[in-house]
Design a protein around this motif. Structure first.
Motif, PDB file in Angstrom:
ATOM      1  N   TYR A  36       0.843  -1.209   0.000  1.00 49.95           N
ATOM      2  CA  TYR A  36       0.000   0.000   0.000  1.00 49.95           C
ATOM      3  C   TYR A  36       0.875   1.256   0.000  1.00 49.95           C
ATOM      4  N   ARG A  37       1.944   1.219   0.839  1.00 48.32           N
ATOM      5  CA  ARG A  37       2.832   2.401   0.927  1.00 48.32           C
ATOM      6  C   ARG A  37       3.481   2.683  -0.423  1.00 48.32           C
ATOM      7  N   ARG A  38       3.959   1.601  -1.049  1.00 47.83           N
ATOM      8  CA  ARG A  38       4.628   1.758  -2.346  1.00 47.83           C
ATOM      9  C   ARG A  38       3.655   2.316  -3.390  1.00 47.83           C
ATOM     10  N   HIS A  39       2.441   1.767  -3.404  1.00 48.51           N
ATOM     11  CA  HIS A  39       1.508   2.203  -4.445  1.00 48.51           C
ATOM     12  C   HIS A  39       0.932   3.591  -4.168  1.00 48.51           C
ATOM     13  N   ASP A  40       0.864   3.990  -2.892  1.00 45.11           N
ATOM     14  CA  ASP A  40       0.517   5.386  -2.608  1.00 45.11           C
ATOM     15  C   ASP A  40       1.603   6.298  -3.168  1.00 45.11           C
ATOM     16  N   GLU A  41       2.839   5.895  -2.949  1.00 46.85           N
ATOM     17  CA  GLU A  41       3.976   6.744  -3.364  1.00 46.85           C
ATOM     18  C   GLU A  41       4.141   6.845  -4.855  1.00 46.85           C
ATOM     19  N   ILE A  42       3.701   5.849  -5.584  1.00 50.18           N
ATOM     20  CA  ILE A  42       3.855   5.930  -7.051  1.00 50.18           C
ATOM     21  C   ILE A  42       2.541   6.331  -7.728  1.00 50.18           C
ATOM     22  N   GLY A  43       1.514   6.565  -6.896  1.00 50.17           N
ATOM     23  CA  GLY A  43       0.273   7.133  -7.434  1.00 50.17           C
ATOM     24  C   GLY A  43      -0.708   6.137  -8.016  1.00 50.17           C
ATOM     25  N   THR A  44      -0.638   4.873  -7.613  1.00 48.18           N
ATOM     26  CA  THR A  44      -1.588   3.877  -8.134  1.00 48.18           C
ATOM     27  C   THR A  44      -2.987   4.154  -7.553  1.00 48.18           C
ATOM     28  N   PRO A  45      -3.947   4.452  -8.394  1.00 50.12           N
ATOM     29  CA  PRO A  45      -5.250   4.876  -7.859  1.00 50.12           C
ATOM     30  C   PRO A  45      -6.010   3.763  -7.111  1.00 50.12           C
ATOM     31  N   ILE A  46      -5.808   2.502  -7.553  1.00 53.43           N
ATOM     32  CA  ILE A  46      -6.605   1.413  -6.961  1.00 53.43           C
ATOM     33  C   ILE A  46      -5.709   0.234  -6.597  1.00 53.43           C
ATOM     34  N   CYS A  47      -5.874  -0.269  -5.377  1.00 47.95           N
ATOM     35  CA  CYS A  47      -5.241  -1.544  -5.000  1.00 47.95           C
ATOM     36  C   CYS A  47      -6.355  -2.561  -4.756  1.00 47.95           C
ATOM     37  N   ILE A  48      -6.146  -3.759  -5.254  1.00 48.50           N
ATOM     38  CA  ILE A  48      -7.120  -4.835  -5.037  1.00 48.50           C
ATOM     39  C   ILE A  48      -6.418  -5.928  -4.225  1.00 48.50           C
ATOM     40  N   THR A  49      -6.970  -6.255  -3.099  1.00 50.74           N
ATOM     41  CA  THR A  49      -6.340  -7.285  -2.264  1.00 50.74           C
ATOM     42  C   THR A  49      -7.158  -8.572  -2.291  1.00 50.74           C
ATOM     43  N   ILE A  50      -6.440  -9.664  -2.504  1.00 47.88           N
ATOM     44  CA  ILE A  50      -7.082 -10.982  -2.539  1.00 47.88           C
ATOM     45  C   ILE A  50      -6.691 -11.681  -1.233  1.00 47.88           C
ATOM     46  N   ASP A  51      -7.706 -11.985  -0.422  1.00 48.19           N
ATOM     47  CA  ASP A  51      -7.415 -12.562   0.893  1.00 48.19           C
ATOM     48  C   ASP A  51      -8.046 -13.955   1.022  1.00 48.19           C
ATOM     49  N   PHE A  52      -8.046 -14.490   2.231  1.00 47.50           N
ATOM     50  CA  PHE A  52      -8.576 -15.846   2.420  1.00 47.50           C
ATOM     51  C   PHE A  52     -10.068 -15.909   2.090  1.00 47.50           C
ATOM     52  N   GLU A  53     -10.783 -14.858   2.479  1.00 45.84           N
ATOM     53  CA  GLU A  53     -12.227 -14.838   2.205  1.00 45.84           C
ATOM     54  C   GLU A  53     -12.481 -14.948   0.695  1.00 45.84           C
TER      55      GLU A  53
END
Ligand code: ATP
Length: 454
Positions: free
Chosen positions: A401-418
């Motif tokens: 998340y920190r890296r993508h905030d810093e490079i300006g990625t508008p959306i992060c999608i996280t795939i978890d156990f659920e």
């Protein structure tokens, strides 16, 4: 929020892979930079936005991609051989070299000495040998602006497209200037890219078009995320105009190092087409036989009403890609204090400029099922065509998340156990600017992403 500093940008650009000093391992070639993995994406996105607005969204502009190597005569008749020079002065005390017109109060900007040499003119064009034998006239120039090829190809483009004024020819490409003092990171460099439009109009309508283009270009930069308050129009004084110009506006931006030119919007009159045409007059023209003898070889258009040939006038909005990149980075850079006291660095880039559009992040890098679902989601989102979708399998969600905030990625999608355990499968979407998270069904993702980047 305090203004962004150049140090913050230089550090971020190197740390995250936007911009590197050229030939870094050999101590660097001064005034030359390389764009890294994210820089190339940002630069391409900015150029694509320009091309879209200049060529695709209009019906009166054609594109061109001409060579960098430029025939000597082109730059002779354009006036560059004689006048594309800056005044150079040396400080006798510290031996540094400066542009004389950048010196304030007659003092050396480095050591304060007033013992400076008389300014002498220095031509900024790079020359290179053409063919195996060096010397004599076997050389070409590296173009100092992309514009000249637009003028020299004017007739070919008109013949191929049957354009009438007003119409334009757009080009993006490298230009080279042997700047006396390259400085301020990528602001003033020796190799850079320009986004130039030459817009051909009927004589007498030029001043109106100059105003139209000035307004258009301001709006475009605002669309790239620049704050209107940080943009300033500076009308160039008559005595400071370039050799070809009747009137010029410098569109300036509040860069970290000061208010400076981002783009020039110039009325170039019929100077260039006229000069290249006058050269044609000196030749015995056989190649370009036109039905109207009067127009043979001339870089001219036919006026259907007046029934005669005329050389159109030119309005030129000319922007530097590197200065554009620096401006959008300056504007987008932000540091926020989070409720837990930590500082979050982020780039609030406009969505269309973001180097990575979506980061797809498996919560556990070693869980084959989670990683497989992430890879499938990446493949499905690629088909939306919104831009680069990155599978970010570093295994540390906080760091991702920190890296993508810093490079300006508008959306992060996280795939978890659920995501793998519960049906229908769903994932967490995190928004860069608000940090808000929401659960979205995997089957809805392509529509969600398409809609978000529309
Ligand atoms: P300056 O006065 O800053 O030297 P200029 O007036 O010579 O610039 P133009 O000839 O109008 O610049 O070029 C058009 C655009 O090309 C500029 O607005 C700028 O964005 C870009 N540009 C020109 N020179 C450089 C350079 N050395 N490095 C980066 N960009 C440049």
């Amino acid at each position: 929020m305090p203004a962004t500093t150049m140090d913050q940008l230089v550090s971020l650009c190197k740390r995250r892979g936007f911009i590197f000093q050229n030939a870094d391992i050999y101590g660097g070639l001064q005034g030359v930079y390389d764009f890294g993995p994210l820089g190339v994406e940002l630069k391409n996105n900015l150029k694509a936005a320009w091309w879209r607005s200049m060529v695709y969204e209009r019906d009166d502009v054609e594109g061109l991609d001409a060579a960098i190597l430029t025939h000597r005569k082109v730059l002779h008749y354009s006036g560059h051989e004689a006048t594309f020079s800056d005044p150079l002065t040396d400080c006798k005390r510290c031996k540094q070299r400066f542009r004389a017109d950048h010196i304030k109060d007659g003092k050396c900007p480095e050591c304060g000495s007033t013992d400076l040499t008389e300014p002498r003119m220095f031509n900024m064009m790079f020359k290179t040998a053409v063919g195996p034998i060096e010397g004599g006239d076997n050389f070409a120039y590296l173009r100092p602006e992309t514009a000249q090829a637009i003028f020299t190809q004017f007739k070919n483009v008109v013949d191929a497209t049957a354009r009438k004024a007003p119409f334009g020819i757009a080009q993006i490409g490298k230009s080279f200037r042997n700047e006396i003092t390259p400085r301020n990171f990528i602001f003033r460099v020796r190799e850079f890219e320009q986004m130039e439009l030459e817009f051909f109009v009927k004589p007498g309508t030029d001043m109106e078009w100059l105003e139209t283009w000035k307004a258009d270009r301001i709006d475009w930069w605002i669309d790239q995320g620049l704050d209107k308050e940080k943009l300033h129009v500076h009308k160039i004084a008559k005595e400071d105009l370039a050799h070809y110009s009747k009137a010029t506006y410098d569109l300036e931006y509040q860069f970290p190092h000061g208010l400076e030119e981002l783009e020039g919007i110039a009325d170039r009159t019929d100077y260039d087409l006229g000069n290249h045409t006058r050269y044609q007059d000196e030749l015995e023209i056989t190649a370009h036989v036109h039905e109207n003898k009067e127009a043979e070889g001339k870089l001219a258009l036919f006026d259907d009403e007046a029934k005669k040939w005329y050389v159109p006038w030119v309005i030129e909005p000319s922007a530097g890609v590197e200065r554009g990149v620096l401006a959008v980075l300056t504007e987008a850079y932000a540091e926020e204090t989070l409720p837990n006291g930590e500082t979050r660095t982020l780039l609030k880039l406009k969505k269309h400029l973001a180097p990575v559009k979506v980061a797809v992040i498996p919560l556990k890098r070693n869980n084959a099922e989670i990683v497989k679902l992430a890879a499938n989601i990446k493949a499905a989102l690629m088909k939306t065509g919104v831009g680069r979708i990155m599978l970010e399998n570093s295994g540390n969600i906080g760091k991702a998340y920190r890296r993508h905030d810093e490079i300006g990625t508008p959306i992060c999608i996280t795939i978890d156990f659920e995501s793998i355990e519960k049906q229908p499968a769903s994932v967490t979407i995190r928004n860069r600017d608000t940090m808000a998270q929401q659960r979205v069904a995997v089957s809805d993702l392509p529509a969600y992403i398409t809609d978000f980047f529309r």
